[in-house]
Structure formats: C-alpha cells, structure tokens
Write a protein that holds these residues in place. Structure first.
Motif: not given
Length: 315
Positions: A123, A126-131, A133-134
């Motif tokens: 989790q 995933l959160s770090t990757t999404n951040y 990416s944003r």
C-alpha cells in the motif's frame, strides 16, 4: 556590436529550448528565464501563469484557475482540492519520493503478521508511486506548456529575422540602383520617413507631396521628357514633361516582353500615383501613407531591376 531587441529574444528563446529539451536547468531557474522571455515579448498571460508556478496558485484569479487545469493540478475541482504549490516545491517532493521509493525493501517477515506487513508495504509503495506519477504529470505539463510558448516565440522571431534579412538585402540593392540612376531621390527619403513618424495630418500631406515628387524625379531620371511619342499597344502615348507615368511605362515597355508584367506595373503605378496625389489634399491615415511610401520604394526598385537585367543581357 550591440544586439537588437529581436536578436536578443531569438537568442534567449533558442537557449530556453535547449534548456528544456536537454534538462539543463532546475524548474525554478527555467521559470525565471522563461519569465524574462515573456516580459520581452509582452506575453502578459504567460508571465502571469509563470508567476503562479513560482509562488503558488490561488483560487481568486481566473488565470490561476485556468492553469490549474492546464497543468493537471486538480484532485477534486468542485471541492477546490488540488496541488496549489509552486513547481519547485513539487519538484523537490518528487525527488524525495523517488529516493524514498528506491530505498523501500521488501519486508522479510512470515506468518499472519508478515501478511499484514506485506500488505502495508504494498500500500505504501502504491501510494508513493501514485504520488510520483501525479507530480511527474504536473511537471511534464508545465514543461510542455513552456516548450510550446518558447517554440512559438522562437519560430516567429526566426521568421521575422529571415524576412528582415530578405527585405534588407532587397532594400540595399534598390538603394544601390537608385544611387546610380537618381541619387537625389535617396536624399529625400529621410524627410519622408521623419514626417510619416509624426502621425500629424499636415506632416502626412507633406510626406505624400514628397513621395509624388520622388516618382516624378524618378521618371525624369530614367526617361527624360521628349516631344516624341511612343506606341504602346493600340495607343500613341505622349512623353512630355508632365507625362511622368507615361515615361516610366515607356521605360518598362521597351525592356519587358511579358504583357502581363507590363500591365501589372502600369496598374500598380497608376493606383499608387493617384492615391498619393489624392492624399495630398484629403485625409490619409499614417498607416496608409507608410504603405504608399513602401509601395513606391518597391515599384522604383522593380523598374530599376528591369533596366539592370536588360543591361546585363546586352553585356
């Protein structure tokens, strides 16, 4: 030799394109340089947008809201949730998150507790990757907008520079020809330009009077008045002292085979002379007067080039 404004803008735009495409500068340094370019070219909206990228966005200005969308900063626009911070802040966060992601290691734990730990790890990853990416998306959009702005400026100035060089070369050729055939005309050109820059009706009228005299002096120099006549088409044309257009047309007629080119020059000359003569007595805007002067210059150049081509062929 000092650079002209146009040359400075062209050089700055070229540097910026290389800075963006080769990733030579930090986001903050790039924005400062782009802001200077925006000031030079008078692009108020871009200058305003760059200021938000440097100090952060707000919800009270239309340009801010517009570029929040253009740079992909909204999370929930209807709730005004988004990435309002400046680009440098996001760039720093992006670097920190990338370091964080690289430092993450898979936990070595077994059993039920291990499953929970692994789930937490996934989790967090995933959160770090999404951040990341944003933030990367925001940075990419900002750089794409900067690149588009700088490219437009660069290619516009490149075209202007090319146009200026073409015109300057042509002007130089015309000046040389005029100097060789009717040097006194060159002496009158500065006074015309000076009067046209004043934008006053009386000055414009005086300038157009001088332009008309330039055309008449030009006719006298390339085809002096004579009691003879010349046959052009079906017409027997007088070449007397007051027949300035006739004599210019006779000069062209004797040197040009193309009927369409003769007709074009004759019509352009007639329209020009009529408008210049009318403008002496009636209202003509400064813009139109400058156009008439430029057109006069170009017609004189075309006629003299015709004479030069024929002389070269005879040689």
């Amino acid at each position: 030799m000092s650079q002209s404004r146009s040359e400075h803008i062209l050089e700055l735009a070229k540097e910026l394109l290389d800075d963006i495409e080769l990733s030579r500068l930090s986001a903050e340094a790039l924005l400062l340089k782009a802001s200077r370019l925006a000031r030079w070219v008078g692009s108020e909206e871009i200058k305003h947008w760059i200021s938000f990228e440097m100090r952060g966005y707000n919800s009270s200005e239309a340009t801010s809201i517009k570029y929040m969308g253009k740079t992909g900063r909204w999370v929930k626009k209807d709730e005004e949730k988004g990435y309002w911070g400046p680009l440098a802040q996001h760039e720093a966060a992006l670097e920190a998150e990338n370091i964080k992601l690289r430092s993450m290691t898979t936990p070595d734990t077994g059993g039920d507790f291990g499953v929970r730990v692994m789930h937490m790890y996934q989790q967090q990853q995933l959160s770090t990757t999404n951040y990341i990416s944003r933030l990367s998306g925001i940075k990419s959009r900002v750089f794409a907008l900067l690149h588009s702005f700088v490219s437009d400026v660069y290619y516009e100035k490149e075209f202007d520079s090319l146009s200026e060089s073409i015109f300057e070369k042509y002007k130089s050729d015309i000046d040389t020809l005029i100097a060789g055939h009717a040097g006194e005309i060159l002496e009158q050109i500065p006074s015309v330009m000076s009067r046209l820059s004043e934008d006053e009706p009386e000055s414009i009228s005086q300038a157009l009077t001088t332009v008309r005299r330039i055309i008449e002096s030009f006719a006298d120099s390339i085809f002096p008045p004579t009691d003879d006549t010349i046959k052009m088409g079906d017409n027997e044309v007088s070449l007397g002292p007051n027949r300035h257009q006739n004599r210019i047309n006779a000069f062209v007629h004797q040197r040009v085979e193309s009927k369409s080119r003769k007709a074009k020059i004759r019509q352009n000359l007639s329209n020009l002379y009529d408008r210049v003569s009318t403008g002496v007595h009636k209202d003509v805007t400064a813009e139109e007067a400058r156009s008439l002067f430029l057109n006069t210059y170009l017609i004189l150049g075309e006629v003299l080039h015709i004479g030069e081509v024929q002389n070269a062929e005879q040689d």
